[in-house]
Design a protein around this motif. Structure first.
Motif, PDB file in Angstrom:
ATOM      1  N   PRO A 114       0.875  -1.146   0.024  1.00 35.87           N
ATOM      2  CA  PRO A 114       0.047  -0.108   0.036  1.00 35.87           C
ATOM      3  C   PRO A 114       1.000   1.203   0.082  1.00 35.87           C
ATOM      4  O   PRO A 114       1.872   1.535   0.732  1.00 35.87           O
ATOM      5  CB  PRO A 114      -0.879  -0.097   1.329  1.00 35.87           C
ATOM      6  CG  PRO A 114      -0.856  -1.387   1.448  1.00 35.87           C
ATOM      7  CD  PRO A 114       0.548  -2.226   0.984  1.00 35.87           C
ATOM      8  N   SER A 115       0.524   2.075  -0.912  1.00 36.23           N
ATOM      9  CA  SER A 115       1.065   3.367  -0.949  1.00 36.23           C
ATOM     10  C   SER A 115       1.411   4.384   0.241  1.00 36.23           C
ATOM     11  O   SER A 115       2.134   5.134   0.326  1.00 36.23           O
ATOM     12  CB  SER A 115       0.917   4.264  -2.173  1.00 36.23           C
ATOM     13  OG  SER A 115      -0.702   4.588  -2.113  1.00 36.23           O
ATOM     14  N   TRP A 116       0.304   4.255   1.121  1.00 35.94           N
ATOM     15  CA  TRP A 116       0.201   5.060   2.217  1.00 35.94           C
ATOM     16  C   TRP A 116       1.256   4.674   3.294  1.00 35.94           C
ATOM     17  O   TRP A 116       1.404   5.525   4.283  1.00 35.94           O
ATOM     18  CB  TRP A 116      -1.194   5.169   2.973  1.00 35.94           C
ATOM     19  CG  TRP A 116      -1.889   3.765   3.235  1.00 35.94           C
ATOM     20  CD1 TRP A 116      -2.385   2.793   2.353  1.00 35.94           C
ATOM     21  CD2 TRP A 116      -1.538   3.372   4.530  1.00 35.94           C
ATOM     22  NE1 TRP A 116      -2.909   1.725   3.094  1.00 35.94           N
ATOM     23  CE2 TRP A 116      -2.491   2.090   4.529  1.00 35.94           C
ATOM     24  CE3 TRP A 116      -0.992   3.467   5.614  1.00 35.94           C
ATOM     25  CZ2 TRP A 116      -2.381   1.062   5.634  1.00 35.94           C
ATOM     26  CZ3 TRP A 116      -1.110   2.483   6.802  1.00 35.94           C
ATOM     27  CH2 TRP A 116      -1.754   1.480   6.723  1.00 35.94           C
ATOM     28  N   VAL A 117       1.796   3.529   3.447  1.00 33.25           N
ATOM     29  CA  VAL A 117       2.472   3.010   4.595  1.00 33.25           C
ATOM     30  C   VAL A 117       3.687   3.835   4.845  1.00 33.25           C
ATOM     31  O   VAL A 117       3.875   4.381   5.805  1.00 33.25           O
ATOM     32  CB  VAL A 117       2.725   1.568   4.279  1.00 33.25           C
ATOM     33  CG1 VAL A 117       3.732   1.173   5.494  1.00 33.25           C
ATOM     34  CG2 VAL A 117       1.587   0.828   4.156  1.00 33.25           C
ATOM     35  N   THR A 118       4.602   4.218   3.858  1.00 35.45           N
ATOM     36  CA  THR A 118       5.752   4.868   4.073  1.00 35.45           C
ATOM     37  C   THR A 118       5.687   6.184   4.478  1.00 35.45           C
ATOM     38  O   THR A 118       6.406   6.709   5.287  1.00 35.45           O
ATOM     39  CB  THR A 118       6.672   4.851   2.821  1.00 35.45           C
ATOM     40  OG1 THR A 118       6.048   5.664   2.019  1.00 35.45           O
ATOM     41  CG2 THR A 118       7.037   3.564   2.555  1.00 35.45           C
ATOM     42  N   GLY A 119       4.505   7.070   4.518  1.00 33.25           N
ATOM     43  CA  GLY A 119       4.170   8.148   4.839  1.00 33.25           C
ATOM     44  C   GLY A 119       3.771   8.295   6.168  1.00 33.25           C
ATOM     45  O   GLY A 119       3.361   9.398   6.699  1.00 33.25           O
ATOM     46  N   THR A 120       3.346   7.211   7.199  1.00 38.64           N
ATOM     47  CA  THR A 120       2.694   6.860   8.336  1.00 38.64           C
ATOM     48  C   THR A 120       3.455   6.868   9.559  1.00 38.64           C
ATOM     49  O   THR A 120       4.569   6.799   9.254  1.00 38.64           O
ATOM     50  CB  THR A 120       1.672   6.142   8.161  1.00 38.64           C
ATOM     51  OG1 THR A 120       0.531   6.310   9.158  1.00 38.64           O
ATOM     52  CG2 THR A 120       2.221   4.534   8.265  1.00 38.64           C
ATOM     53  N   SER A 121       2.788   6.864  10.617  1.00 37.29           N
ATOM     54  CA  SER A 121       3.529   6.558  11.887  1.00 37.29           C
ATOM     55  C   SER A 121       2.438   5.677  12.602  1.00 37.29           C
ATOM     56  O   SER A 121       1.074   5.875  12.330  1.00 37.29           O
ATOM     57  CB  SER A 121       4.010   7.800  12.748  1.00 37.29           C
ATOM     58  OG  SER A 121       2.816   8.699  12.864  1.00 37.29           O
ATOM     59  N   VAL A 122       2.918   4.699  13.657  1.00 32.92           N
ATOM     60  CA  VAL A 122       1.884   3.795  14.104  1.00 32.92           C
ATOM     61  C   VAL A 122       2.022   3.864  15.592  1.00 32.92           C
ATOM     62  O   VAL A 122       2.828   4.352  16.279  1.00 32.92           O
ATOM     63  CB  VAL A 122       2.303   2.240  14.019  1.00 32.92           C
ATOM     64  CG1 VAL A 122       1.391   1.437  14.601  1.00 32.92           C
ATOM     65  CG2 VAL A 122       2.324   2.285  12.268  1.00 32.92           C
TER      66      VAL A 122
END
Length: 609
Positions: A114-122
């Motif tokens: 998914p393209s959104w993963v690298t721009g996120t934080s958990v």
């Protein structure tokens, strides 16, 4: 140790671009070379392909070459030749001797995660300990029959038989009521440990996969939580165990009741019904047998299977963290782990292509990530352990990063940590690394704050999370300085009713550093080039297109270290974050020194190669 004159290549867009089953590769070589060759292996046979000069400036030469991509994974490294002496460049760095293929660069030809993963934080939540339906703190008057009710202010037990029975009464409605805290912190993904009914507060011993535990509020509470999260712009991930169930699970009860039942094939029975294989010998966690077609159908093959059903619909999850992913499908001589993870990834892509598959992996994840499987892993080996070994202050009674051991915490300098970061991530495809998480603490480890003691050292760890490749991962309570000596004791209830105990400095540092990562594309998707490391400091660049980010992290005083403008490739630089006693000056390059622990993060425009 200075790396600035080393040749460099990584898997970022600056160095790898794709076009129709080919990749254009670029390698940066300060001082140039007599020749640069690409080494590729196909069908077990290696060959060397000559590159060509693509650009040159200020003594730095960039060589380029086209690489036809093989099905699934293409491994490669570079041979840089000067006066007939070879320097081999792989993911671990340059070597002046022959190396094995283990650390080669690898490109996965499989469809992208998914393209959104690298721009996120958990943000990780342990539901029993995050928040109640109301603000009460007394022991719950209603509780499961197995539970030991606790006051919200009680300290959780450490490892031992009482720990999984302690019941503090957190619910999914409580999580929903506190989602604004995640928004204020600046995280984008809520990840919760299991919400299935079970016989413990950790709930990894699920008794069913078909419903949400009524003690957490049931399916309706999860739907309301997801709905509110969507309103706030948050994604929600669940936690699923593919390696085992609980011994009260409906499948296991059916399996024990009838040796000829379909469910009996779901487990590894040695002598039916009482002798069976379990996770690490824990009898309450019987191990699943993924050679059984019926299990596969119910777990992930059918559209309404356990794994897929909650990834579709109005209240769909945005992904799963797969518990014990490294042990799934493995038992003695049996090893179908790659087959299972590959098929799970394929089915998720067919049903929910924007769902993230994150595998739990405590140790070297490289060999398990060189195929179309988990999108990323919990990178304990490639982030958590090296950072702990550098920054911990040796507190008594703290176990080493999620292991059951009496061994003391290791101690090493920053230069050894850089070597560890390079070595432990060398076997993992770049794409997997950028879709993996960088955790300082989890529900399975001591709290990072306890390991380091000093708030400034904790902030230094958070800066490493935000600036190194990978997705920042915050265990609920770390952002306010909670402590814990092991993976059970660290599952501390959030002290909402005692805000005066919160470490506001650490909270604000989390908020600023996570915001900085969101703001700077190079921190989310850029390459990583090491510049320098010493006993107390490490310095590196993250680059993407015209943007260059300089990060300097130090756990103590050090003398001046410098890099030229050519080393940096910077046209100008602005300090975006500075903490502690670090001094920095930009004058035809950069000079850095420190009187104590601290960090500097600066951003500039590219002016070089």
């Amino acid at each position: 140790m200075r790396f600035r004159h080393d040749p460099h290549h990584d898997g970022s867009p600056d160095h790898v671009t794709f076009h129709e089953h080919h990749a254009r590769l670029r390698v940066r070589v300060p001082g140039g070379a007599d020749g640069v060759y690409l080494r590729v292996v196909e069908d077990g046979e290696a060959r060397l392909v000559e590159t060509e000069v693509e650009a040159e400036r200020d003594g730095v030469v960039v060589y380029g070459v086209d690489l036809p991509l093989l099905p699934v994974v293409t491994p490669y490294r570079f041979a840089i030749i000067r006066d007939r002496r070879y320097t081999w460049l792989n993911q671990e760095g340059p070597h002046d001797h022959e190396v094995t293929d283990d650390g080669d660069f690898r490109i996965l030809e499989a469809p992208n995660p998914p393209s959104w993963v690298t721009g996120t934080s958990v943000y990780q939540v342990f539901p029993d300990r995050f928040a109640r339906d109301d603000d009460g703190v007394e022991p719950p008057t209603e509780h499961p029959e197995w539970a030991l009710p606790r006051s919200w202010d009680d300290e959780p037990a450490g490892f031992g038989p009482l720990a999984p029975r302690e019941y503090f009464g957190g619910t999914l409605e409580g999580v929903r009521r506190r989602l604004e805290h995640l928004v204020e912190l600046g995280v984008e993904v809520l990840y919760m440990t299991p919400f299935f009914p079970a016989g413990s507060t950790h709930r990894y011993d699920a008794s069913s996969f078909d419903e949400v535990d009524p003690w957490l509020g049931g399916d309706a509470a999860l739907s309301r939580l997801i709905e509110r999260a969507r309103e706030l712009g948050l994604r929600v991930m669940g936690d699923l165990t593919t390696n085992h169930t609980g011994d009260r699970h409906e499948w296991f009860l059916a399996a024990r009741a009838d040796a000829d039942s379909p469910e009996a094939g779901f487990y590894h029975f040695v002598d039916h019904p009482d002798d069976y294989v379990s996770w690490l010998g824990v009898r309450s966690l019987p191990k699943l047998d993924h050679t059984d077609p019926g299990l596969r159908e119910r777990m992930y093959e059918a559209d309404d299977s356990v794994l897929l059903a909650r990834l579709v619909g109005e209240d769909a999850l945005d992904g799963w963290r797969i518990d014990v992913a490294n042990m799934t499908g493995r038992l003695g001589a049996l090893d179908i782990n790659h087959e299972v993870s590959g098929r799970i990834a394929e089915r998720v892509r067919e049903v929910a292509p924007q769902a993230w598959l994150l595998g739990e992996h405590f140790y070297d994840a490289g060999p398990d990530t060189r195929h179309d499987g988990w999108h990323g892993v919990m990178n304990y080996a490639g982030f958590t352990r090296p950072v702990w070994a550098w920054l911990n202050t040796g507190p008594e009674g703290v176990r080493y990063a999620a292991t059951h051991t009496s061994a003391p915490l290791p101690s090493q300098g920053a230069v050894e940590t850089v070597r560890a970061l390079r070595a432990t991530n060398a076997g993992m495809p770049w794409r997997v690394r950028t879709h993996s998480v960088n955790a300082l603490s989890t529900h399975d480890s001591a709290r990072f704050r306890t390991a380091v003691g000093d708030p400034l050292l904790q902030i230094l760890g958070v800066a490493a999370q935000a600036t190194l490749p990978g997705v920042p991962f915050v265990f609920a309570g770390d952002e306010i300085g909670l402590t814990g000596r092991d993976g059970e004791n660290s599952r501390t209830p959030m002290p909402w009713h005692r805000p005066e105990t919160w470490d506001r400095e650490v909270f604000e540092a989390h908020r600023r550093l996570l915001a900085l990562r969101r703001e700077l594309p190079a921190l989310r998707e850029g390459g990583l080039r090491w510049l320098d490391a010493g006993e107390h400091h490490m310095t590196f660049l993250r680059t993407l297109g015209e943007q260059v980010v300089l990060a300097h992290l130090t756990d103590g005083a050090h003398g001046p270290t410098s890099a030229t403008a050519t080393d940096l490739g910077l046209r100008e630089a602005t300090v975006m974050e500075s903490v502690g006693e670090v001094e920095v000056s930009f004058d035809d390059g950069v000079e850095l020194s420190a009187r104590g622990p601290g960090l500097v993060i600066a951003v500039g425009s590219r002016d070089g190669l």
